[in-house]
Design a protein around this motif. Sequence first.
Motif, short mmCIF file in Angstrom:
data_model
loop_
_atom_site.label_atom_id
_atom_site.label_comp_id
_atom_site.label_asym_id
_atom_site.label_seq_id
_atom_site.Cartn_x
_atom_site.Cartn_y
_atom_site.Cartn_z
N ARG A 225 0.81 -1.21 0.00
CA ARG A 225 0.00 0.00 0.00
C ARG A 225 0.85 1.27 0.00
NH1 ARG A 225 -5.34 -1.56 0.96
NH2 ARG A 225 -5.54 -3.56 2.02
N GLU A 226 1.84 1.34 0.87
CA GLU A 226 2.67 2.54 0.94
C GLU A 226 3.45 2.76 -0.35
OE1 GLU A 226 2.48 0.33 3.31
OE2 GLU A 226 1.63 1.42 5.02
N ARG A 227 3.86 1.65 -1.00
CA ARG A 227 4.61 1.79 -2.25
C ARG A 227 3.70 2.25 -3.38
NH1 ARG A 227 9.22 -2.45 -3.55
NH2 ARG A 227 9.94 -1.29 -1.70
N VAL A 228 2.49 1.68 -3.45
CA VAL A 228 1.52 2.15 -4.44
C VAL A 228 1.22 3.63 -4.21
CG1 VAL A 228 -0.87 1.96 -5.20
CG2 VAL A 228 0.49 -0.11 -4.85
N ALA A 229 1.07 4.00 -2.95
CA ALA A 229 0.82 5.41 -2.62
C ALA A 229 1.97 6.29 -3.11
CB ALA A 229 0.64 5.57 -1.11
N SER A 230 3.19 5.79 -2.97
CA SER A 230 4.35 6.59 -3.39
C SER A 230 4.34 6.84 -4.89
CB SER A 230 5.65 5.90 -2.97
OG SER A 230 5.95 4.78 -3.80
N VAL A 231 3.89 5.86 -5.67
CA VAL A 231 3.83 6.05 -7.12
C VAL A 231 2.89 7.20 -7.46
CG1 VAL A 231 3.06 5.01 -9.30
CG2 VAL A 231 4.39 3.65 -7.67
N PHE A 232 1.73 7.21 -6.87
CA PHE A 232 0.76 8.26 -7.18
C PHE A 232 1.22 9.62 -6.65
CE2 PHE A 232 -2.33 4.57 -7.17
CZ PHE A 232 -2.41 4.52 -8.55
N VAL A 233 1.81 9.64 -5.48
CA VAL A 233 2.33 10.90 -4.94
C VAL A 233 3.46 11.42 -5.82
CG1 VAL A 233 3.64 11.90 -3.02
CG2 VAL A 233 1.60 10.51 -2.57
N ASN A 234 4.34 10.54 -6.25
CA ASN A 234 5.44 10.96 -7.13
C ASN A 234 4.91 11.51 -8.45
OD1 ASN A 234 7.33 10.17 -5.25
ND2 ASN A 234 7.70 8.16 -6.17
N ARG A 235 3.89 10.88 -9.00
CA ARG A 235 3.32 11.34 -10.26
C ARG A 235 2.62 12.69 -10.08
NH1 ARG A 235 3.21 7.10 -14.25
NH2 ARG A 235 1.66 8.25 -15.46
N LEU A 236 1.91 12.85 -8.98
CA LEU A 236 1.27 14.14 -8.71
C LEU A 236 2.31 15.24 -8.56
CD1 LEU A 236 -1.50 13.03 -6.18
CD2 LEU A 236 -1.89 13.93 -8.49
N ASN A 237 3.40 14.94 -7.88
CA ASN A 237 4.46 15.94 -7.70
C ASN A 237 5.11 16.33 -9.02
OD1 ASN A 237 4.41 16.50 -4.91
ND2 ASN A 237 5.54 14.63 -4.43
N LYS A 238 5.17 15.39 -9.96
CA LYS A 238 5.77 15.66 -11.26
C LYS A 238 4.73 16.14 -12.28
CE LYS A 238 9.61 12.38 -10.87
NZ LYS A 238 10.69 13.34 -11.18
N ARG A 239 3.47 16.32 -11.80
CA ARG A 239 2.37 16.73 -12.66
C ARG A 239 2.13 15.75 -13.80
NH1 ARG A 239 0.70 21.55 -10.93
NH2 ARG A 239 2.17 22.90 -9.82
N MET A 240 2.39 14.47 -13.53
CA MET A 240 2.07 13.40 -14.46
C MET A 240 0.63 12.93 -14.20
SD MET A 240 5.57 11.13 -14.14
CE MET A 240 5.01 9.87 -15.30
N ARG A 241 -0.06 12.53 -15.22
CA ARG A 241 -1.39 11.98 -15.01
C ARG A 241 -1.29 10.64 -14.29
NH1 ARG A 241 -3.80 13.67 -20.97
NH2 ARG A 241 -4.26 15.85 -20.41
#
Length: 338
Positions: A225-241
């Motif tokens: 869960r925490e790793r999946v969360a990190s993917v989405f947080v990283n994408r949001l920070n990079k303004r990736m969809r």
Amino acid sequence: MLKKLFILLLLVLAAAAGGYVYVKNSVETYLQQPLKLEQNELVTVERGTNLNTMLNRFSQNGWIDPIEFTNLIRRFHPELTRLKVGTFELTPTMNLTEALNHLITGKEYQLAITFIEGSTFKEWREQFARAKYLEHRTEAMSEAEIAQTLGIDYDQLEGLFLAETYHYSVGDSDIEILKRAHTKLNSILETNWQQRQDNLPLDNAYEALILASIIEKETSVELERERVASVFVNRLNKRMRLQTDPTVIYGMGDRYDGNIRKKDLREATPYNTYVINGLPPTPIAMPGEASIKAAVNPEDSQYLYFVASGTGGHVFSKNLRDHNRAVQQYLRHLRSRK
């Protein structure tokens, strides 16, 4: 003459004593009779129900044999008159005295309804409709009307209830269960939002709830869960969809038939994260506490992609090249199983 009167009095007293013994023995035999039940049965004691009314109900149901001295039971056993308001479960192993005592001192019968993590509000409403002995107050209400009744400021209720098992008594309503579920969700969400990491790309607790719902739908593996969360947080920070399939599926609604096609990925819906930037407008499911915790305290990673491994769990990648390799490996795994 006095002697005859004395003898007559003795005979009357003897007859009275005999009648008393007969009536008392009849009452005791009546109270010790086993219930004629083939299965467990529920009995509701309404306010104002007295002992005679309950005994008549038992008799009319065919659960006991009647007796002509019902009105005298309260004189021999006044303790059996203190029936408690509520719904109680009787079993075939009980006799009448045990059944009556259960209506006086027993615990009220509890039912349960279980909502699984990742379920949707639509699925909750379907479960409510099937729930026995529940007052279905929301059945004819719109989602907005339910929200107004609950005092919730959102017209859409997705994600706003904590998925777990809720116990209820006969006559409780679905509104009462929703109130409890919403209160529990708010408590957990607020606690975790106050304990969140710094510099998350989330403006408020509701956005954390949206992200948690996506995490809930993407993985059921606790350690991921925490790793999946990190993917989405990283994408949001990079303004990736975010490009997450569960949001596409949610946006498709009843049109989803188990497959996502290319045209579905290109369809402009408020929930298609292949098309929109950032988070969808609402949660897409009811997240559990673990996914809420993960959303506000993701793993510190550089992962930007993940794909199913085919053996349970996911393969995480930091760049598109490695991700494409993982996708091809997953496809080969699927083909090998055909």
